[in-house]
Scaffold this active site. Sequence first.
Site, short mmCIF file in Angstrom:
data_model
loop_
_atom_site.label_atom_id
_atom_site.label_comp_id
_atom_site.label_asym_id
_atom_site.label_seq_id
_atom_site.Cartn_x
_atom_site.Cartn_y
_atom_site.Cartn_z
N SER A 198 -10.87 -108.22 14.14
CA SER A 198 -10.26 -109.07 14.99
C SER A 198 -9.16 -108.33 15.91
CB SER A 198 -9.94 -110.61 14.84
OG SER A 198 -8.83 -110.50 13.69
N HIS B 110 -15.61 -113.45 13.94
CA HIS B 110 -15.57 -112.70 15.62
C HIS B 110 -17.01 -112.15 15.91
CE1 HIS B 110 -11.22 -113.44 16.61
NE2 HIS B 110 -11.09 -113.30 15.18
N LYS C 1 -14.26 -120.33 16.93
CA LYS C 1 -13.98 -119.09 18.00
C LYS C 1 -14.84 -119.40 19.20
CE LYS C 1 -11.29 -116.59 14.91
NZ LYS C 1 -11.15 -116.29 13.55
C1 LIG Z 1 -10.33 -116.61 12.67
C2 LIG Z 1 -11.06 -116.19 11.12
C3 LIG Z 1 -11.10 -116.97 10.10
C4 LIG Z 1 -10.63 -118.56 10.11
O1 LIG Z 1 -11.48 -119.40 10.76
P1 LIG Z 1 -11.29 -120.74 10.90
O2 LIG Z 1 -12.29 -121.65 11.38
O3 LIG Z 1 -10.19 -120.77 12.19
O4 LIG Z 1 -10.35 -121.33 9.77
C5 LIG Z 1 -11.80 -116.55 9.01
N1 LIG Z 1 -11.99 -115.16 8.99
C6 LIG Z 1 -11.89 -114.36 10.09
C7 LIG Z 1 -12.32 -112.91 10.10
C8 LIG Z 1 -11.50 -114.92 11.30
O5 LIG Z 1 -11.12 -113.91 12.14
#
Ligand SMILES: *Cc1c(COP(=O)(O)O)cnc(C)c1O
Length: 393
Positions: free
Chosen positions: A181, A209, A240
């Site tokens: 990310s 992502h 996301k």
């Molecule tokens: C954002 C993210 C998470 C966390 O996800 P949430 O649902 O916001 O807890 C986990 N792993 C990766 C790779 C992320 O980018």
Amino acid sequence: MTENRLAFVEQVIADLQEQNLYNNIRTIQSPQGAWVTIEGRKVLNMCSNNYLGLANHPALREAARKAIDDYGVGPGAVRSIAGTMTVHEELDKAVAAFKRVEAALTLQSGFMANLAVMPALVGKGDTIVSDELNHASIIDGARLSRAKVKVFKHADMASLESVLAGENEGRVLVVTDGVFSMDGDIAKLPEIVKLAKKYGALTMVDDAHGEGVLGENGRGIVDHFKLHGQVDVEVGTFSKAIGTVGGFVAGSAKLIEFLKQKARPFLFSSALTPPDVMATLESIKILTDSGELVDRLWDNGRYFKAEMQKRGFDVGVSETPITPVMLGEAEVAAEMSMRLFDNGIFASKIGFPTVPQGKARIRVMISAAHEKSDLDFALEQFTKVGRDMGLIK
Ligand SMILES: *Cc1c(COP(=O)(O)O)cnc(C)c1O
């Protein structure tokens, strides 16, 4: 004088401020969208993960409202006791169908999904092989498992193979982010799968992502590389591109059955709420029906990245709509972020420890919600601020 047992806390805060690493958390006074209101001002949002603009989509809002009418607001319990409602099972099935796997299990967040699956699959006496840039929740899942963690160089398949070829205790789990990310590059999943198979290791990808971004209609990295059935564990998030909140694990029916018995966040933390679940189901329906939003996201990303490069900005190695503007020192990133904000652009700085020391940046998150005129406005402001700061000509 009272004793100050929390003096160390104050010291940490002061240190962060001095190093320009202190998080200034902005408060958004409007719904999420291309434009948001902060401190009473409309600013262009260029740092949310709302890739497809679904966080405030009318159909999702309606689905959440209806869910409240039909099922109320609380889940009542952990899923394994009395918290599994028909809507949860519907969502599990919808996620499995969308990801083209046998089964899926939804959890409270992507972070929780990693904490759920990793300690269930490996433990003391086992080995986790992890990309050095993996997300914090993978790192924490690995720590919690008590397996031995071996790190390979980012996206370096020779480094991965040398770890796999070494002495590894017990079960071996290779784990990677799908899309990284902070840089926007895509994991070399076909090679990772091949190497893991060669050495008898399990593979796991966290596609937070990648969902809504890669693959057919945003099905994610496994679909992007046509690796269906070859990745043992997929972890994902709804927070996301999907636009809501929650996480999941997807894979074989047996894996999911096992997790329902063994995954601690499933057993000991309450389920998602009905409005979360129904809004998420609606989002998956929208994606399944049309690839239009995903296409728009990519068009926007390609346009913005190319234009930034033309203007002399270093946008790193991104292969996705994520556009990091590489600046180096945390101080420069902090100043640029502040100046951009004064010019109507909300784009936050990212520094250590989220990225390595000396690799601070502004990470621009492109969204399908952005109009072309929004992107042009952003380009204008980046150019102006970049020139004022002497970063570009
Ligand atoms: C954002 C993210 C998470 C966390 O996800 P949430 O649902 O916001 O807890 C986990 N792993 C990766 C790779 C992320 O980018």
